[in-house]
Enzyme design. Structure first.
Site, PDB file in Angstrom:
ATOM      1  CB  CYS A 111      -1.049  -0.115   1.019  1.00 26.37           C
ATOM      2  SG  CYS A 111      -1.791  -1.472   1.239  1.00 26.37           S
ATOM      3  CG  HIS A 237      -3.108   3.161   2.482  1.00 28.19           C
ATOM      4  ND1 HIS A 237      -3.812   2.771   1.263  1.00 28.19           N
ATOM      5  CD2 HIS A 237      -3.320   1.936   3.144  1.00 28.19           C
ATOM      6  CE1 HIS A 237      -3.995   1.474   1.185  1.00 28.19           C
ATOM      7  NE2 HIS A 237      -3.637   1.046   2.312  1.00 28.19           N
ATOM      8  CG  ASN A 267      -6.442  -0.939   1.566  1.00 30.75           C
ATOM      9  OD1 ASN A 267      -5.985  -0.652   0.651  1.00 30.75           O
ATOM     10  ND2 ASN A 267      -6.194  -1.468   2.662  1.00 30.75           N
TER      11      ASN A 267
END
Ligand code: COA
Length: 312
Positions: A111, A237, A267
Site C-alpha cells: 500500500c 492511504h 482499500n
C-alpha cells in the site's frame, strides 16, 4: 531542476460490491462495516485485468498532462497484484501504450507503493535520468480476498491511479522529498502467499498505522521546514476511516483537509493515493502552490510519506 506532477488519471472497474452484498455472503451488517471501517461500496474488476486498469489510468494521466507516448522515458508501476509474475506490468504497459525502449520497472511495496514509485521517478528526473516519467499504481486485489473471512473481505477493492511526473529547469515547487521506510520483522501481520489469499492481523496493522503515520508526517515536514497547517490536503492511504480520523484528531485538522475516498472505494492498496489525487485535480480543487502530503503504510510493513507543491 524540479520534478512536478503534470497530469493525473484514474480508472475504477464498473462492478460494485455494496455492504448489502456482504450481508448475503458473511455474518455482518451495514452498520458494523460502516461503523468499524467507514466503507460503503468498493469497485471490483470482474471483467478486466490489472493491465487494463493500469492502461486506462495511464492514458488518462498522459492526456491530462498533454504528453504523447514518445515523451515518456521512464515507467514505474507499483502493484502487488500483477496479472503474471513476469514480464512486469510496466513492460506490459509500455507495449500497450506504444512507448519507446525506456526504463520499465514494477515496484512491490504494497500500500506504500505509490509513495515509493514517485520517489524513484522524481529522483531519476532530478539526476537527469529521465525527463517525463509515468507512475502508475494499479491493484486487482479482489482475487486474493478470502470471501469467507468477514473481518478482511469487506475491506478491499480494485482500481488504478496514475501521474505523469515531468522535469524542467525552473526552481522551486514540485516534488519536495519523501521519507520511505520498512519494518520487515512485522511481515506476518499482513501477507499473501503466491496464488493465495490475504491473511491479516487487523489489530496489529491498525496499531502500526496509527503509530507510524504521524511519525513520518512529522519527520518529513520538519526536514522540509513546513508544518501540517501549511498543507492544503493530506492524502492518507485508505485502509480504515478510523485510522484516517485518528491522524486528523492528532493535528486537530479540519475535516476538509483529510482526503477520504474509502467510503466509496475501500482499500485498493497502492492505487488509493493517486486515485484520490486525481479526484482532487479533476474537481479543480488544486491550485499552483498548494502543498500536498501523501502518507501510507502497508504489508512489509512498508510506510512513508511524500511532499509536493502542486505546480503548472
Ligand atoms: N461484521 C460483523 N462483525 C465482525 C466483522 C464483520 N465484518 N468482522 C469482525 N467482526 C467481529 C469480530 O469477530 C469481533 O467479534 P467478537 O467481539 O465476538 O470476537 C468483533 O467484530 C470486533 O472485532 P475487531 O477485530 O475488534 O474489530 P475492529 O474494530 O478492530 O475492526 C478491522 C477490524 C479489520 C476492520 C480493523 O482492525 C482494521 O481495519 N485493521 C486494519 C486492517 C488494514 O487496514 N489492513 C490493510 C492495511 S494496508
Amino acid at each position: 531542476m524540479r520534478a512536478y506532477m503534470a497530469g493525473t488519471g484514474r480508472f475504477l472497474p464498473p462492478d460494485v460490491l455494496t455492504n448489502a452484498d456482504f450481508v448475503r455472503m458473511v455474518d455482518t451488517s451495514d452498520e458494523w462495516i460502516v461503523g468499524h471501517t467507514g466503507i460503503r461500496t468498493r469497485h471490483i474488476a470482474r471483467t478486466v485485468k490489472n493491465a487494463d486498469m493500469a492502461e486506462a489510468a495511464a492514458r488518462a494521466a498522459m492526456e491530462n498532462a498533454g504528453c504523447a507516448p514518445a515523451d515518456i522515458d521512464m515507467v514505474v508501476v507499483s502493484t502487488v497484484t500483477p496479472d503474471r509474475a513476469y514480464p512486469s506490468l510496466a513492460c506490459d504497459l509500455q507495449n500497450r501504450l506504444g512507448l519507446p525502449d525506456v526504463f520499465c520497472l514494477d515496484v512491490s511495496a504494497a500500500c506504500s507503493g505509490f509513495i515509493y514509485a514517485v520517489d524513484l521517478a522524481a529522483r531519476h528526473i532530478l539526476t537527469g535520468g529521465a525527463r517525463t516519467a509515468l507512475v502508475v499504481s494499479s491493484e486487482k486485489l479482489t482475487p486474493t480476498v478470502d470471501y469467507t473471512d468477514r473481518a478482511s473481505c469487506i475491506l478491499f477493492g480494485d482500481g488504478a491511479g496514475a501521474v505523469v511526473l515531468k522535469g524542467d529547469e525552473r526552481q522551486g515547487g514540485g516534488w519536495l522529498g519523501s521519507l520511505l521506510a520498512a519494518r520487515g520483522d512485522d511481515g506476518a501481520a499482513l501477507q499473501c502467499v503466491p496464488g493465495g489469499r490475504i491473511k491479516m492481523d487487523g489489530h496489529e496493522v491498525f496499531r502500526f498505522a496509527v503509530r507510524v503515520m504521524p511519525e513520518v508526517i512529522e519527520k518529513l515536514l520538519a526536514r522540509a521546514g513546513r508544518a501540517v497547517s501549511d498543507c492544503k490536503f493530506i492524502i492518507p492511504h485508505q485502509a480504515n476511516l478510523r485510522i484516517i480520523k485518528a491522524v486528523q484528531r492528532r493535528y486537530a485538522l479540519p475535516e476538509e483537509k483529510m482526503v477520504v475516498t474509502i467510503d466509496r472505494y475501500g482499500n485498493m492498496s497502492s492505487a488509493c493515493i493517486p486515485i484520490a489525487l486525481d479526484e482532487l485535480n479533476r474537481a479543480g480543487r488544486l491550485e499552483p502552490g498548494d502543498l500536498l502530503l501523501a502518507v501510507g503504510f502497508g504489508a512489509g510493513f512498508t510506510y512513508g510519506a511524500t511532499l509536493f507543491e502542486w505546480s503548472e
